[in-house]
Scaffold this active site. Structure first.
Site, PDB file in Angstrom:
ATOM      1  N   ASP A  83       0.801  -1.230   0.000  1.00  0.00           N
ATOM      2  CA  ASP A  83       0.000   0.000   0.000  1.00  0.00           C
ATOM      3  C   ASP A  83       0.836   1.283   0.000  1.00  0.00           C
ATOM      4  OD1 ASP A  83       0.846  -0.729   2.589  1.00  0.00           O
ATOM      5  OD2 ASP A  83      -0.753   0.420   3.545  1.00  0.00           O
ATOM      6  N   GLU A 141      -0.462  -2.059   5.224  1.00  0.00           N
ATOM      7  CA  GLU A 141       0.538  -1.993   6.301  1.00  0.00           C
ATOM      8  C   GLU A 141       0.533  -0.624   6.947  1.00  0.00           C
ATOM      9  OE1 GLU A 141       3.696  -1.059   8.646  1.00  0.00           O
ATOM     10  OE2 GLU A 141       3.550  -0.130   6.687  1.00  0.00           O
TER      11      GLU A 141
END
Ligand SMILES: [Zn+2]
Ligand SMILES: [Zn+2]
Length: 396
Positions: A83, A141
């Site tokens: 991400d 994350e």
């Protein structure tokens, strides 16, 4: 530890440009936590094309690729996070983010490109590969939210991985170097809020009200003493309040005040100790000012990233065999957090760092809008990752 066969190194050289291009594509099209749909689609397509067994939509946007080597061996997982962050990139270049307000400013674009290329390389030479490699592409994350649902979905259990490895790129060291450290590597994180309730009134008559702002100010200062006076001098902890909200006007005493902060530690005992004291401390101090205070934990929280001894020496040996002793450093733990900690609580493993500092000048920190990586670090990360996986998959 066996040095990786030169034919693999030549293969990395051949794939270098494609690896960089793949990272740039993810960089150009960053996606926020749990919204990594395009990213996940590309991961899925590439793994599928490489003839891995592919599972998509795990923990919303996570992807897992399973590669069965033709030779007998162990089952080992490689984890990469995918991400980006809510930032607007300042760099103006064709590779810069095409999405305003979203940017890969932590290097996860590089983690994703390395893991895909690693899977493709092993798949292309499956006949020589022992065991079963499980590639875990974890979403979210940056909000510490993707690891746990991936684990709960069974990504370490079907098939059962014996160990888990992964890497994080870092601008804190030059490209060509890696940082491998046993024990605590990254701090625990606990987002907290302290709400102080008083009784509102006119600023000219504080004796008729209960002033939550003054109480909050004393709690804020006092909190620092929880670290200074209650944590052993040999331990570390950071307690930061980054947000205070109260009031609407200079001469109105508000009814409540809220402080939001984060606690970071390298030790679960210290973490528990401060969290346990924080609530009682705030409540007791508020009472001294006739106010009430309540602690709330929530949002971004995770334990310390702790590398296992045996797996860390193993990664150290693999990296030193391929890059030379001088390229491998223990480095220092960092106060940042990473939800890789949850994988390392489930299975023994090691999370190491790979240098991507620019060749000249001072690097911009991760999570900054001017963050940039030295892409020469990407093939270095891939090389160590490949050595680690090939050696770990073989029985040892
Ligand atoms: Zn980050
Ligand atoms: Zn990161």
């Amino acid at each position: 530890m066996r040095k990786t066969d030169p034919s693999w190194t030549q293969e990395i050289d051949r794939r270098r440009d494609a690896l960089v291009a793949l990272r740039r594509d993810f960089h150009r099209h960053p996606e926020l936590s749990f919204e990594e749909r395009r990213t996940a689609e590309i991961i899925g397509e590439r793994l599928h094309a490489a003839k891995l067994e592919v599972r998509t939509g795990i923990a919303q946007t996570g992807v897992v690729g399973i590669l069965h080597g033709d030779r007998p061996g162990r089952t080992v997982a490689w984890r990469a996070d995918i991400d980006a962050l809510p930032l607007t990139e300042t760099l103006e270049a064709p590779i810069a983010s095409a999405t305003p307000g979203v940017m890969h400013a932590c290097g996860h674009d590089g983690h994703t490109a390395i893991a895909i290329t690693l899977a493709e390389m092993l798949a292309a030479r499956r006949a020589e590969v022992p065991g079963t490699a499980v590639f875990i592409f974890q979403p979210a994350e940056e909000v510490l939210g993707g690891a746990r649902p991936m684990i709960e979905a069974g990504v370490l259990d079907e098939p059962r991985a014996e160990e888990v490895f992964g890497l994080h790129l870092t601008t804190q060291m030059p490209s060509g170097q890696v940082m491998v450290r046993p024990g605590p590597n990254m701090a625990s994180a606990d987002a907290f809020a302290v709400e102080v309730r008083g009784r509102g009134g006119h600023g000219a008559y504080p004796h008729l009200s209960v002033d939550p702002v003054t109480a909050a100010a004393h709690i804020l200062i006092g909190m620092q003493h929880l670290v200074a006076k209650e944590v052993s001098a040999q331990e570390t902890a950071v307690l930061t309040v980054g947000q205070i909200q109260a009031g609407t006007k200079n001469n109105i005493i508000p009814a409540s005040a809220v402080m939001r902060g984060t606690l970071r530690t390298f030790d679960e005992r210290v973490r528990g100790q401060i969290l346990e004291r924080l609530g009682a401390f705030a409540a007791d101090l508020a009472r001294a000012y006739r106010a009430e205070a309540r602690l709330e934990l929530g949002g971004m929280r995770c334990p310390t990233v702790v590398n296992h001894e045996a797996e860390t020496s193993f990664v150290r040996a693999c990296a030193a065999a391929d890059l030379g002793e001088d390229a491998v450093r223990p480095g220092q733990p960092v106060m940042a957090s990473d939800d890789m900690c949850y994988f390392l609580r489930e299975r023994p493993g090691c999370y190491f760092r790979v240098g991507i500092a620019p060749a000249h000048g001072r690097p911009a920190p991760h999570h900054a809008p001017e963050f940039e990586m030295n892409e020469d670090g990407l093939p270095v990360g891939l090389r160590v990752a490949l050595g680690v996986m090939l050696n770990a998959l073989a029985a040892r």
